[in-house]
Design an enzyme around this catalytic site. Structure first.
Site, PDB file in Angstrom:
ATOM      1  N   PRO A   9     -12.300 -31.287 -14.463  1.00  0.00           N
ATOM      2  CA  PRO A   9     -13.207 -32.894 -13.595  1.00  0.00           C
ATOM      3  C   PRO A   9     -14.738 -32.174 -12.879  1.00  0.00           C
ATOM      4  CG  PRO A   9     -11.150 -31.588 -12.425  1.00  0.00           C
ATOM      5  CD  PRO A   9     -10.621 -31.235 -14.222  1.00  0.00           C
ATOM      6  N   ASN A  10     -15.021 -32.753 -12.475  1.00  0.00           N
ATOM      7  CA  ASN A  10     -16.560 -33.148 -12.283  1.00  0.00           C
ATOM      8  C   ASN A  10     -17.093 -32.000 -13.157  1.00  0.00           C
ATOM      9  OD1 ASN A  10     -16.049 -34.622  -9.838  1.00  0.00           O
ATOM     10  ND2 ASN A  10     -14.737 -32.766  -8.976  1.00  0.00           N
ATOM     11  N   ARG A  17     -24.879 -31.564 -10.001  1.00  0.00           N
ATOM     12  CA  ARG A  17     -23.592 -30.811  -8.649  1.00  0.00           C
ATOM     13  C   ARG A  17     -23.890 -30.080  -8.287  1.00  0.00           C
ATOM     14  NH1 ARG A  17     -18.260 -29.167 -10.909  1.00  0.00           N
ATOM     15  NH2 ARG A  17     -17.000 -29.140  -8.871  1.00  0.00           N
ATOM     16  N   TYR A  22     -23.362 -23.748  -9.280  1.00  0.00           N
ATOM     17  CA  TYR A  22     -23.486 -24.153 -10.456  1.00  0.00           C
ATOM     18  C   TYR A  22     -24.931 -23.959 -11.783  1.00  0.00           C
ATOM     19  CZ  TYR A  22     -18.590 -25.853  -8.489  1.00  0.00           C
ATOM     20  OH  TYR A  22     -17.634 -25.250  -7.499  1.00  0.00           O
ATOM     21  N   ASN A  73     -12.649 -24.194 -18.650  1.00  0.00           N
ATOM     22  CA  ASN A  73     -13.207 -24.167 -17.522  1.00  0.00           C
ATOM     23  C   ASN A  73     -12.611 -25.259 -16.742  1.00  0.00           C
ATOM     24  OD1 ASN A  73     -13.960 -24.402 -14.916  1.00  0.00           O
ATOM     25  ND2 ASN A  73     -16.229 -24.216 -15.339  1.00  0.00           N
ATOM     26  N   ALA A  76     -10.907 -27.713 -10.736  1.00  0.00           N
ATOM     27  CA  ALA A  76      -9.975 -27.293  -9.998  1.00  0.00           C
ATOM     28  C   ALA A  76      -9.142 -27.594 -10.287  1.00  0.00           C
ATOM     29  CB  ALA A  76     -10.742 -29.273  -8.450  1.00  0.00           C
ATOM     30  N   HIS A  79      -6.991 -24.244  -9.831  1.00  0.00           N
ATOM     31  CA  HIS A  79      -6.170 -24.099  -8.511  1.00  0.00           C
ATOM     32  C   HIS A  79      -5.205 -24.770  -8.313  1.00  0.00           C
ATOM     33  CE1 HIS A  79      -9.955 -22.080  -8.343  1.00  0.00           C
ATOM     34  NE2 HIS A  79     -10.968 -23.593  -8.375  1.00  0.00           N
ATOM     35  N   ASP A  86       1.203 -24.547 -17.707  1.00  0.00           N
ATOM     36  CA  ASP A  86       1.567 -25.229 -18.587  1.00  0.00           C
ATOM     37  C   ASP A  86       1.417 -25.406 -20.007  1.00  0.00           C
ATOM     38  OD1 ASP A  86       3.806 -24.378 -16.097  1.00  0.00           O
ATOM     39  OD2 ASP A  86       4.820 -26.218 -16.328  1.00  0.00           O
ATOM     40  N   GLU A  97     -10.576 -17.669 -19.660  1.00  0.00           N
ATOM     41  CA  GLU A  97     -10.838 -18.991 -18.760  1.00  0.00           C
ATOM     42  C   GLU A  97     -12.143 -18.620 -18.066  1.00  0.00           C
ATOM     43  OE1 GLU A  97      -7.614 -18.161 -15.833  1.00  0.00           O
ATOM     44  OE2 GLU A  97      -8.915 -19.444 -13.763  1.00  0.00           O
ATOM     45  N   HIS A  99     -15.003 -19.109 -15.599  1.00  0.00           N
ATOM     46  CA  HIS A  99     -15.662 -20.286 -13.880  1.00  0.00           C
ATOM     47  C   HIS A  99     -17.448 -19.829 -14.046  1.00  0.00           C
ATOM     48  CE1 HIS A  99     -11.719 -21.148 -12.922  1.00  0.00           C
ATOM     49  NE2 HIS A  99     -10.972 -20.322 -13.331  1.00  0.00           N
ATOM     50  N   SER A 101     -18.990 -19.886 -11.491  1.00  0.00           N
ATOM     51  CA  SER A 101     -19.723 -19.636 -10.366  1.00  0.00           C
ATOM     52  C   SER A 101     -18.144 -18.161 -10.241  1.00  0.00           C
ATOM     53  CB  SER A 101     -19.298 -20.160  -8.870  1.00  0.00           C
ATOM     54  OG  SER A 101     -17.855 -21.217  -8.551  1.00  0.00           O
ATOM     55  N   ARG A 106     -15.769 -17.275  -3.440  1.00  0.00           N
ATOM     56  CA  ARG A 106     -15.641 -18.911  -2.420  1.00  0.00           C
ATOM     57  C   ARG A 106     -14.891 -18.992  -1.344  1.00  0.00           C
ATOM     58  NH1 ARG A 106     -16.727 -23.074  -7.004  1.00  0.00           N
ATOM     59  NH2 ARG A 106     -18.145 -24.040  -5.249  1.00  0.00           N
ATOM     60  N   ARG A 110     -10.019 -21.069  -3.774  1.00  0.00           N
ATOM     61  CA  ARG A 110     -10.189 -20.445  -5.363  1.00  0.00           C
ATOM     62  C   ARG A 110      -9.655 -19.777  -5.506  1.00  0.00           C
ATOM     63  NH1 ARG A 110     -14.060 -25.373  -5.791  1.00  0.00           N
ATOM     64  NH2 ARG A 110     -14.804 -26.087  -3.548  1.00  0.00           N
TER      65      ARG A 110
END
Ligand code: DQA
Length: 147
Positions: A9-10, A17, A22, A73, A76, A79, A86, A97, A99, A101, A106, A110
């Site tokens: 998301p986002n 953003r 980012y 990625n 949100a 977390h 799963d 994985e 990220h 940032s 942070r 996070r």
């Protein structure tokens, strides 16, 4: 080899953003760059983004069925989502994985990733080059060892 680059998301709003966190590369620019790099590396890269958790779950199921490596990625959902974790646990090919940032530098919330324990590896804090490094790793990991 087909590789799915999945974004939560986002992340479709990259570029506008919180650019201080980012960066200014847009999602479209990132996607274009990763597909081009995939071409150089001999990978068939598909880049997708969703704000709907069920859609990401479906893509992870697709990757599991195809035994395709994934660069993820989870944004949100990293977390918060046991369901995403799963689904990641069902993957048989490598999962990287990513990220943008440095999530460890942070807010406290996070620092916990539900996905990391089931990932092959994690890249955080290197901006968009984290995705590029993930693709380079997958290409190298898939290459036959020559003497
Ligand atoms: C992120 C970090 C997450 O904490 C955040 O919710 C995101 C993006 C990153 O790429 O740095 O949406 O995954």
């Amino acid at each position: 080899m087909r590789v799915l680059v999945l974004n939560g998301p986002n992340l479709g709003r990259l570029g506008v953003r919180e650019p201080g966190v980012y960066g200014t590369t847009t999602y479209a620019q990132l996607a274009e760059r990763l597909v081009a790099l995939g071409g150089e590396l001999g990978l068939e890269v598909e880049v997708r983004q969703t704000d709907a958790e069920h859609e990401l779950l479906g893509w992870l199921h697709e990757a599991a069925d195809a035994a395709a490596p994934v660069v993820l990625n989870p944004a949100a959902w990293t977390h918060t989502s046991v369901a995403v974790r799963d689904a990641c646990a069902m993957l048989t090919a490598p999962l990287v994985e990513v990220h943008l940032s440095n999530v460890h530098a942070r807010e406290d919330f996070r620092r916990t990733s539900l996905v990391s324990p089931v990932a092959t590896g994690v890249v955080a804090g290197l901006g968009t080059s984290g995705y590029e490094l993930a693709l380079r790793h997958l290409a190298q990991a898939a290459a036959p060892v020559t003497g």
